[in-house]
Design an enzyme around this catalytic site. Structure first.
Site, short mmCIF file in Angstrom:
data_model
loop_
_atom_site.label_atom_id
_atom_site.label_comp_id
_atom_site.label_asym_id
_atom_site.label_seq_id
_atom_site.Cartn_x
_atom_site.Cartn_y
_atom_site.Cartn_z
N GLU A 102 0.81 -1.22 0.00
CA GLU A 102 0.00 0.00 0.00
C GLU A 102 0.85 1.27 0.00
OE1 GLU A 102 -0.56 -2.62 1.89
OE2 GLU A 102 -2.55 -3.30 1.24
N HIS B 137 -12.06 -5.44 8.28
CA HIS B 137 -12.83 -5.24 7.06
C HIS B 137 -14.08 -4.43 7.32
CE1 HIS B 137 -10.30 -8.69 6.00
NE2 HIS B 137 -10.33 -8.18 4.80
#
Ligand SMILES: Cc1ncc(C[n+]2csc(CCOP(=O)(O)OP(=O)(O)O)c2C)c(N)n1
Ligand SMILES: [Mg+2]
Length: 798
Positions: A530, A597
């Protein structure tokens, strides 16, 4: 013996090329001397109090003049605070500008690199003009705005280099001849030896080796990171040894690795020339491990290296000083006489002193004027007999006695004077001048957080979505998929990438089928990294493309946050509009399953991403409208799609590319008269459920979707709603005191909403802990409809 004319020609051309070579060497030595003098004098300026902090490139001069010789127009530097010699040698900065920045001169005419906003040696060449258009970057030498966090220059170097690869191989991009010349541009990325300990370094080098992009990493190895020596930094005490497994071999990817010595001018020139040429031609990245670098004045003005370097090391550094060794080499090879070199050294001193002097005069002149004007305003007060207790005389004398007054000193004196006078007529000119200077100061230090160009997305008032009468109703993800298809055929600058974005078209199929249609140079997969995906986006955006870089789930934004906050968010501000990075970060979040999540770290984004727009669409049609608005300007932005919205049915607009949602303009998605509920994103669906229940009990809810958190409700529409309902609650899934508190603060303090309240305002948020797994975990961790109903019923009874 007779000499033929052709021999004559040969001799004269040899003489010519020898003269050229000699001149180049002498010029390089001159640059090294000027840069050294700049460091020596710069340190003095700090130690005598004329500047606050200094960090210099002494010891790295010869290595940098050698590297700069092969830096061509079109190339980019992504470097750090030691690169002054590189900047001087490439003529991207002057000695005078260096001192202007050291003094923090806010006038961009004096410090064009940062207008006094950055510490010294943080250079930036211009990339965009005032209209927000990209300049011709092919015919100029480009320096990306420097940063202080160690290794922060690494992630974006990947994007700067990747741009060359895409420009070379993607025919859609060939039309942008002002941005690239067939991808020949090399990104020079410099870093200190100790900073290679950062994960940023390893992630970037690995990705460059995988992707084969034209980046040249230079490690200036002076053996220390402030006081901590290499043995605590690097495996085997050598970055080139530690990297050996990444060495490119026949038929493999990887990087080239070279070792050179910082005092060996000729050796470095030879290796750099061949090495850089190879990168330019083949796009194979390379690392130049520049060893035996010295640091004559130590790390910075904040300390002295005698405290931690052993005596032998200090003696060695004196002996192996690059400038000294280059001088010896020039003499040994009879390229110049002792007198010539002495002359160069004397001239360097004079030139640097003159540059410094001019920078100081320019820095000081406007302050001096302010002091004179303030004193004359005070004199007028005194003449009018306003100074009953002699306070103004004292303030005036103190200001005039100050040998190096600052703008702050002037403002403080003016403010103090006002405190001592109670006659409004007398105070007015003082107050007016105070306000004038304060306004100028705000412009000097606070402008350009966002683009101020005509194409700023903040100027967009919006274009409604159009729907064909029998237009299709599709899943949310299909709305995006059709939009991205239209976008990639309509906007040649767009490029999208991330984990699982290429082949499968992202985990929710927004890009499904589009790589096959538009090719692997426009939509592609990345490794799980990322941090450098963000850096890749920043670098590509700086070079004039329009990257959409994905963070697969918002929970993983933390991994990529550093370059977003330190680089992209501050770039336009810290270069006072010289550089822009119109990156779009696409992510999804709020509600799915479990700790990693279904997070909603909105306040983290709000506090770290000022300089970004933060869009939080409730559905995918709104997302499309926001993407379009963001794409019309140069500001970076993040779009948080609702994870639970991809399978919800939506009507597909017919004007996918024209439809625009204005930034900072909330939408009332349900009208009501008893209470205003302010929220965004997926939480709105729960609020809608609660509103139905409350309606049955006779409570009428007005629901406002803010649509963007940055900017926030620029026309104060929420206040208008509150004026009708006199009750308000802010709801989201962030932690208590997070983004709901941010919205509360805006409406109560900035909009003055407290005046319209009949009952205490509330926030309803997620719990302080992370979201628990499973349906019940979600129910107890996040706001739910029952809780909302109960809180609002309670408010109605108050
Ligand atoms: C992320 C981060 N951590 C710590 C610092 C403080 N710091 C500034 S420079 C430095 C040492 C860097 O050493 P090196 O990379 O070898 O570069 P050099 O200054 O020696 O050229 C440190 C620890 C910082 N600027 N950024
Ligand atoms: Mg070091």
């Amino acid at each position: 013996m007779e000499i033929s004319s052709s021999t004559n020609e040969l001799l004269s051309s040899e003489k010519l090329s020898f003269d050229r070579f000699r001149n180049e060497v002498i010029n390089d030595y001159r640059l090294a001397c000027e840069s050294r003098e700049t460091s020596l004098l710069g340190r003095k300026e700090v130690l005598t109090g004329k500047a606050k902090f200094g960090i210099f490139g002494d010891g790295k001069e010869v290595a940098q003049v050698a590297a700069a010789k092969f830096f061509k127009p079109g190339d980019f530097l992504s470097g750090y605070y030691r690169d002054q010699t590189f900047a001087f040698a490439t003529e991207t900065a002057t000695v005078e500008e260096f001192f202007s920045q050291l003094y923090a001169d806010p006038d961009p005419a004096n410090d064009p690199h940062s207008a006094g906003r950055q510490m010294n040696s943080h250079f930036a060449s211009p990339f965009v003009n005032e209209q927000g258009e990209w300049l011709d970057l092919v015919n100029r030498k480009n320096i990306t705005s420097g940063m202080a966090p160690t290794a922060a220059q690494m992630p974006r170097s990947l994007g700067l280099a990747l741009a060359s690869k895409l420009f070379r191989h993607e025919k859609t991009y060939r039309q942008f001849s002002h941005l690239s010349n067939n991808g020949n541009e090399v990104c020079f990325c410099t870093i200190g030896d100790a900073s290679t300990s950062e994960g940023h370094f390893w992630e970037t080098v690995n990705a460059a080796g995988v992707m084969q992009v034209p980046v040249a990493f230079f490690v200036w190895d002076d053996g220390y990171g402030i006081s901590v020596p290499k043995k605590f930094q690097t495996t085997k005490g050598s970055i080139s040894e530690a990297l050996k497994g990444m060495q490119k071999k026949d038929g493999s990817n990887g990087i080239e690795i070279y070792k050179v010595k910082a005092w060996d001018y000729a050796g470095m020139c030879e290796i750099f020339e061949a090495g850089i040429q190879k990168i330019r031609e083949t796009h194979t990245p390379a690392l130049f491990h520049v060893e035996e670098v010295t640091q004559p004045q130590g790390h910075s003005t904040s300390g002295s290296h005698e405290r931690y370097k052993p005596t032998e090391r200090l003696a060695w550094e004196r002996e192996w000083d690059g400038n000294k060794k280059m001088r010896e080499w020039v003499l040994e090879n009879e390229l110049a006489s002792e007198e010539e070199l002495n002359d160069i050294e004397v001239h360097a001193k004079e030139l640097v002193r003159a540059g410094k002097q001019l920078a100081w005069e320019k820095f000081y002149a406007p302050i001096k004027e302010q002091v004179i004007k303030t004193a004359s305003l005070f004199d007028q007060l005194i003449e009018h007999g306003a100074d009953i207790h002699g306070d103004i005389v004292k303030i005036k004398n103190a200001l005039q006695a100050n040998r190096e007054p600052t703008r702050k000193d002037v403002l403080v004196a003016l403010h103090n004077a006002c405190e001592h006078i109670d006659n409004a007529t007398w105070i007015t000119p003082i107050k007016d001048y105070f306000n004038e200077l304060k306004k100028a100061g705000l412009n000097s230090y606070s402008s350009h957080l966002y683009s101020e160009a005509a194409n700023s997305p903040l100027k967009i008032t919006g274009t409604e979505a159009h729907y064909d009468e029998h237009g299709p109703v599709v899943n949310g993800y299909e709305v995006l998929n059709k939009y991205f298809d239209a976008l990639f055929s309509g906007n040649d600058k767009v490029v999208a990438f991330g984990e699982d974005v290429g082949k499968i078209g992202d985990v929710n199929q927004g890009f499904a089928g589009l790589q096959a249609k538009y090719g692997e140079n426009r939509i592609f997969d990345c490794g799980i990294r990322e941090l450098t995906i963000m850096g890749q986006g920043i670098g590509l955006a700086m070079r004039g493309l329009r990257p959409i870089a994905e963070i697969q789930y918002i929970d993983y934004l933390v991994y990529g946050l550093q370059p977003l906050t330190d680089d992209a968010a501050s770039l336009h501000w810290r270069s006072k509009g010289r550089q822009s990075s119109p990156l779009i970060v696409r992510t999804r979040g709020h509600r799915l399953e479990g700790i990693w999540h279904s997070g909603s770290p909105m306040a983290m984004m709000l506090s770290t991403l000022r300089g970004f727009h933060i869009a939080v669409p409730r559905n995918m049609v709104q997302a499309v409208g926001l993407y379009n608005t963001i794409l019309s300007g140069n500001d970076p932005a993040i779009v948080v799609e609702s994870l639970n919205g991809y399978r919800l049915k939506e009507k597909l607009p017919s004007n996918l590319l024209e439809y625009q949602v204005p930034l900072g303009v909330p939408e009332i998605i349900r009208e009501g008269s008893d209470i205003t509920i302010v929220s965004y994103g997926s939480t709105l669906r729960i609020i809608m459920e609660a509103a139905e229940t409350l309606q049955r009990a006779g409570i009428s809810c007005e629901i406002v979707d803010v649509q963007t958190l940055l900017p926030f409700d620029i026309h104060h529409n929420i206040l208008d709603s509150l004026k009708r309902t006199n009750r308000i609650v802010f709801i989201d899934e962030d932690v208590p005191g997070g983004a709901a508190a941010y919205m509360y603060n805006h409406v109560m303090e900035i909009q003055g909403g407290y005046r319209w309240l009949d009952v205490a305002p509330r926030t309803i948020t997620g719990k302080a802990h992370r979201p628990s797994y499973g349906s019940d975990g979600d129910y107890f961790s996040k706001p739910n409809a029952e809780e909302i109903v109960d809180v609002i019923r309670e408010m109605m009874l108050e």
